[in-house]
Scaffold this motif. Structure first.
Motif, PDB file in Angstrom:
ATOM      1  N   UNK A 130      42.787 -30.031  46.968  1.00  0.00           N
ATOM      2  CA  UNK A 130      41.393 -30.208  46.538  1.00  0.00           C
ATOM      3  C   UNK A 130      40.554 -30.784  47.670  1.00  0.00           C
ATOM      4  N   UNK A 131      41.106 -31.768  48.369  1.00  0.00           N
ATOM      5  CA  UNK A 131      40.352 -32.359  49.477  1.00  0.00           C
ATOM      6  C   UNK A 131      40.081 -31.331  50.550  1.00  0.00           C
ATOM      7  N   UNK A 132      41.116 -30.516  50.838  1.00  0.00           N
ATOM      8  CA  UNK A 132      40.957 -29.503  51.867  1.00  0.00           C
ATOM      9  C   UNK A 132      39.850 -28.516  51.478  1.00  0.00           C
ATOM     10  N   UNK A 133      39.943 -28.035  50.235  1.00  0.00           N
ATOM     11  CA  UNK A 133      38.974 -27.024  49.778  1.00  0.00           C
ATOM     12  C   UNK A 133      37.554 -27.594  49.782  1.00  0.00           C
ATOM     13  N   UNK A 134      37.415 -28.795  49.252  1.00  0.00           N
ATOM     14  CA  UNK A 134      36.078 -29.399  49.192  1.00  0.00           C
ATOM     15  C   UNK A 134      35.570 -29.703  50.592  1.00  0.00           C
ATOM     16  N   UNK A 135      36.462 -30.149  51.450  1.00  0.00           N
ATOM     17  CA  UNK A 135      36.062 -30.452  52.821  1.00  0.00           C
ATOM     18  C   UNK A 135      35.570 -29.200  53.523  1.00  0.00           C
ATOM     19  N   UNK A 136      36.279 -28.092  53.295  1.00  0.00           N
ATOM     20  CA  UNK A 136      35.874 -26.839  53.925  1.00  0.00           C
ATOM     21  C   UNK A 136      34.487 -26.405  53.441  1.00  0.00           C
ATOM     22  N   UNK A 137      34.178 -26.764  52.211  1.00  0.00           N
ATOM     23  CA  UNK A 137      32.847 -26.424  51.686  1.00  0.00           C
ATOM     24  C   UNK A 137      31.830 -27.498  52.030  1.00  0.00           C
ATOM     25  N   UNK A 138      32.188 -28.331  52.950  1.00  0.00           N
ATOM     26  CA  UNK A 138      31.306 -29.354  53.482  1.00  0.00           C
ATOM     27  C   UNK A 138      30.847 -30.358  52.439  1.00  0.00           C
ATOM     28  N   UNK A 139      31.755 -30.688  51.557  1.00  0.00           N
ATOM     29  CA  UNK A 139      31.527 -31.833  50.683  1.00  0.00           C
ATOM     30  C   UNK A 139      32.041 -33.067  51.412  1.00  0.00           C
ATOM     31  N   UNK A 140      31.433 -34.194  51.166  1.00  0.00           N
ATOM     32  CA  UNK A 140      32.019 -35.447  51.616  1.00  0.00           C
ATOM     33  C   UNK A 140      32.999 -35.877  50.540  1.00  0.00           C
ATOM     34  N   UNK A 141      34.197 -36.211  50.938  1.00  0.00           N
ATOM     35  CA  UNK A 141      35.186 -36.507  49.909  1.00  0.00           C
ATOM     36  C   UNK A 141      35.707 -37.927  50.043  1.00  0.00           C
ATOM     37  N   UNK A 142      36.232 -38.405  48.959  1.00  0.00           N
ATOM     38  CA  UNK A 142      36.870 -39.707  48.930  1.00  0.00           C
ATOM     39  C   UNK A 142      37.947 -39.644  47.872  1.00  0.00           C
TER      40      UNK A 142
END
Ligand code: HEM
Lengths: 560, 361
Positions: free
Chosen positions: A164-176
């Protein structure tokens, strides 16, 4: 900012919370002076008050469009005052004739801008805080979010979360991440755009204010062949802002070589202006002479000033001979247009006149000039039939006596004050008046002299302005549009993914999304993200006894 | 008169014929829409399906795209794409079925109305283009040209939205009514012979400024119709919720739901607002080039400013608790009224405007 509340969408706004009556309300007896000030300030910087002030501003702007304004039309103001005995003075008192510089109009926009600054400063800090912080952790009940999906998978929970972090990161979300869930957020540019927009409004206001304080604006009438140099004595009319230094004038000048006006010759709009152009030669301090064309939409830009072509007319060139036969005056006399066909009114003043018997005196001629004469009308007198010089006629009467130019009282150069003058008359006592074509001469009776109508020059009026804040205001305007677009078109949204072992060796994946405002796109985006995650953590049939009735695909129908 | 001028005159004449023809075809479309609404009111199915599905927020959850497919793969049923469940906040009411309800004749008439509108639009477009050719410039320099181009763009926006699959057919009747009024007014009161421009109007900023103003006006119009429909539909829904009825409910129940209308109004207004801001700035740049000052509180400028501020107030209202919904919708309507006043009112009732295209001759 907390997201554990159910009304998390509300919390996503960084708008200052409105006083909804909770907490220390107004009127509480326990409020000290500082408390009151605090309360006032919070009110002033609340969205609700901003809204009311905006509305007030638009209301306050209305009267200025309905009541004549001194700035644009002083004649109409005078007319209004003359016609309304009671309303006139009242309006005068409350500034109705200069609405946009009146106390009450200023009060509204100053309050609005104080509110705006009071709003921007804390919001900027908040925004910086948001940028620094990680996205807020997942709320406990994800199924309460506007968009939600869940499935079971065989993949272990930590793998699901990593994916999930990878996918969201690729979509340029900031994740935590926090225990068992991933939180992500995107669309900070919305907030940034909003701040840029509101700050740009302040920049624009500063630009306007600078423009007002440092501006200078003057007009000058120039006849073909004559020149203008940028200093105070040269202007016909000049006004400037409080902080403008008149010693700063200068730096350029120009000569009007030729003015050309073209007019519609046929059709229903015959006589309408088609094109105006002034061919000039200008110079800049320390520079060479250059040629340029100034026309309706193309001012001359030089030395920080702009010179606009704002008007035009004709100047009959006359030669006046005195009683001795000497030339007492020779030159153009600009006549001022009174209608669209350039029927013009004007005067010729001769101050150095010597009579037949050697006595010193003054002469004055006043009359009408028409560029195209097609006969005088019984009701309106001499009127021009067309604005171009098709059949120019000059119609003059003559006076002798004291022009009053030495009286010290400011005098309009385009009007004759004939109070202490005597009109020349014919042998039979009727006032002397003569219609002349170029080349004609008007003889004054008893050898008092003559006036010869030589030819016609054209003149143009130029408005010379400098407004230093313009570029700043323009930059503010461009930033405002950019910020506004970011603020209105970008969605700020959050996505959460939670992976929980279900105790039977499987993992329950739950994901949810929340947008700043309700938007179908949030659901679509969540669908895309869920599909990607699903590729890495495929679903297996969930052993759930209760099938939720409303997830039945059949309910789709009613939305169609 | 030279040959070119004669050709222009013929072109202008052709343009007038085209605009009159468009007016005639719009009238037919108008009648078809009326019939569509009339037939639609008979539809029983419409009545049933539009009956309010008032629910508590908790219980209601409706499925939205992306859809779910369940496929047999290797013996196990696998979800190809997880299903997203959406929850609306507030009242959850389905959109009405549109003007025709589910009446077949009504539906047919509705389609006829759209076809006629498309035909009228093409004629209208040709009328505007020939007008432009006859004057050898952009055809929006006086109120007649502004009006004809304005309604053409409004219809164009509407047809564009339809072609993009948006459910805006319900606007048809409102729109065509307005277009008929606008064109009627243009051809009678506002008519101006085709002609070239006075020098102050000869600027590329004119094209930009007025083109943007036309697009903004046409879109604000769609926003205003949505806000108006929202207000009515909202009262209708809250009355149904309270178990009461409302006059003309056969019309209101065919409209989209209040939430949909509110959202449409907001989207349109929000998208157009930056363009309106730009329109005003382009106007200021033009004013600076033509008159030597970029802002002079001329009545037209003042009313553009007022319109802008009221739309800004509307956007603020949407973001302020307690002002969402009906109050915000009233603000949107006031803002549009300001826009209309700026266009018609200032030209006709307020004198002293420097905007020479304000002239009605
Ligand atoms: C000078 C006059 C003002 C104008 C013309 C103006 C205009 C606007 C516009 C057009 C928006 C919409 C952008 C968006 O929705 O993101 C907006 C949003 C906003 N304005 Fe203003 N504004 C003004 C003053 C203020 C003041 C005084 C405040 C503070 C009290 C304020 C606070 C806000 C906030 C918080 C938003 C964001 C609303 C949201 O989260 O959607 N504005 N403003």
């Amino acid at each position: 900012m907390s997201t554990t509340k159910t009304d998390a969408a509300e919390v996503m706004s960084s708008a200052p919370a409105d006083d909804t009556g909770t907490g220390e309300g107004p009127g509480g007896p326990q409020l000290g002076p500082v408390g009151w000030l605090r309360w006032l300030w919070r009110q002033l910087t609340s969205m609700r008050v901003a809204l009311v002030l905006l509305f007030l501003l638009s209301l306050a702007a209305v009267p200025g469009s309905l009541v004549p304004q001194e700035g644009s039309d002083p004649v109409k103001v005078q007319d209004f005052v003359d016609r309304h005995e009671t309303l006139g003075p009242l309006y005068e008192k409350i500034g109705m004739f200069h609405v946009y510089s009146s106390t009450w109009f200023s009060a509204v926009y100053i309050l609005l801008f104080v509110s705006l600054i009071g709003c921007i400063v804390p919001r900027t800090w908040q925004f910086v805080g948001v940028l620094r912080a990680r996205p807020p952790a997942a709320p406990r009940r994800l199924e309460r979010m506007p968009a939600h999906a869940r499935w079971s998978t065989d993949a272990p929970a930590d793998e699901v979360l990593a994916a999930a972090r990878r996918i969201l990161g690729r979509r340029r979300f900031r994740t935590g991440a926090s225990d068992g869930s991933v939180a992500a957020e995107k669309g900070y540019l919305r907030e940034a755009g909003n701040l840029v927009f509101h700050i740009a409004l302040i920049v624009m206001l500063v630009g306007f204010a600078a423009g007002q304080l440092y501006m200078s604006e003057g007009t000058k009438l120039v006849v073909e062949g004559d020149g203008f140099a940028n200093n105070l004595t040269q202007y016909d009319d000049f006004k400037d802002g409080n902080l403008f230094d008149r010693d700063d004038l200068g730096g350029f000048g120009f000569t009007l070589d030729e003015f050309t006006g073209t007019y519609e010759r046929s059709g229903p709009q015959r006589g309408s202006a088609r094109d105006f152009r002034a061919d000039i030669t200008y110079w800049e301090a320390g520079g060479e002479e250059k040629k340029a064309v100034v026309s309706s939409n193309h001012p001359l830009e030089v030395a920080g000033y702009k010179a606009y072509l704002t008007g035009h007319g004709y100047a009959p060139v006359v030669t006046v001979r005195d009683g001795q036969g000497d030339v007492a005056y020779r030159g153009p006399a600009p006549f001022l247009p009174m209608d669209g066909n350039v029927t013009s009114q004007g005067v010729v003043k001769v101050t150095d006149y010597v009579g037949k018997d050697g006595e010193r005196d003054q002469l004055g001629f006043s009359g009408i000039f028409v560029p195209t004469f097609e006969g005088a009308s019984a009701t309106r007198g001499m009127v021009s039939a067309f604005p171009a010089l098709d059949n120019p006629v000059l119609f003059l009467t003559a006076y002798r006596g004291d022009l009053g130019v030495d009286s010290g009282i400011a005098q309009n150069v385009y009007q004759l004050d004939n109070e202490r003058m005597e009109q020349f008359t014919d042998a039979d006592g009727t006032p002397l008046a003569q219609m002349m074509k170029p080349g004609d001469t008007m003889e004054l009776p008893d050898g008092a002299g003559s006036l010869t109508f030589e030819r016609i020059d054209e003149w143009a009026t130029f408005q010379v302005t400098s407004k230093p804040g313009t570029d700043l205001a323009l930059a503010g305007a461009i930033a405002a549009i950019a910020g506004l677009s970011g603020s209105l078109f970008i969605q700020r949204r959050r996505v959460w993914v939670r992976a929980t072992p279900d105790g039977h060796g499987r993992t329950v994946v739950e994901t949810a999304a929340l947008g700043r405002s309700e938007s179908a796109r949030v659901a679509e985006e969540l669908g895309d993200i869920a599909a990607l995650l699903h590729n890495e953590a495929p679903a297996v049939p969930e052993q759930q006894p209760e099938q939720r009735p409303d997830t039945d695909p059949d309910t789709d129908k009613e939305r169609a | 008169m030279n040959i070119a001028a004669a050709a222009n005159e013929n072109m202008a004449q052709l343009s007038n014929y085209l605009v009159y023809s468009a007016l005639a075809v719009y009238t037919l479309a108008f009648l078809a829409h009326i019939a569509e609404w009339a037939f639609g009111s008979r539809s029983r199915i419409a009545k049933q399906s539009a009956a309010l599905t008032a629910q508590e927020q908790e219980a209601k959850a409706s499925a939205a795209a992306p859809a779910v497919t369940v496929r047999a793969a290797g013996g196990t049923a696998t979800l190809e794409r997880p299903k997203v469940v959406t929850r609306n906040r507030g009242r959850d009411v389905a959109d009405g079925l549109g003007a025709a309800g589910e009446d077949e004749k009504g539906e047919l008439l509705g389609r006829i109305a759209i076809s006629l509108t498309t035909l009228a639009f093409l004629i209208h477009l040709a009328g505007v283009v020939t007008r432009g050719l006859s004057v050898e410039r952009a055809p929006w320099a006086n109120m007649y040209e502004f009006s004809t181009t304005f309604s053409m763009v409004a219809v164009g926006v509407y047809l564009g939205l339809l072609a993009a699959g948006k459910k805006v057919r319900w606007i048809g009747l409102f729109l065509i009514t307005t277009v008929l009024l606008d064109l009627g007014l243009a051809l009678t009161v506002l008519y101006t012979e085709s002609d070239q421009l006075v020098p102050a109007l000869q600027s590329p900023w004119l094209i930009v400024h007025v083109a943007c103003a036309i697009i903004c006006g046409a879109s604000f119009y769609v926003g205003a119709v949505s806000s108006l429909a929202y207000l009515v539909r909202d009262s209708y829904e809250s009355r149904l919720e309270a178990g009461r009825t409302m006059r003309l409910s056969t019309v209101w129940r065919r409209l989209p739901s209040a939430a949909t209308l509110d959202k449409l109004a907001y989207r349109v207004n929000a998208i157009v607002f930056p363009l309106w801001t730009f329109t005003i700035i382009a106007g200021a740049i033009w004013a600076e080039a033509a008159w030597g000052r970029y802002w002079g509180w001329d009545p037209k400028e003042t009313w553009s400013f007022i319109t802008w501020v009221v739309y800004a107030a509307y956007l603020h209202a949407r973001a302020t608790a307690g002002w969402k919904g009906r109050k915000a919708a009233y603000l949107a309507l006031i803002a549009f009224a300001c826009w209309i006043f700026n266009y018609y009112g200032v030209n006709m009732f307020v004198t002293g405007s420097l905007h020479s295209y304000a002239g009605v001759e």
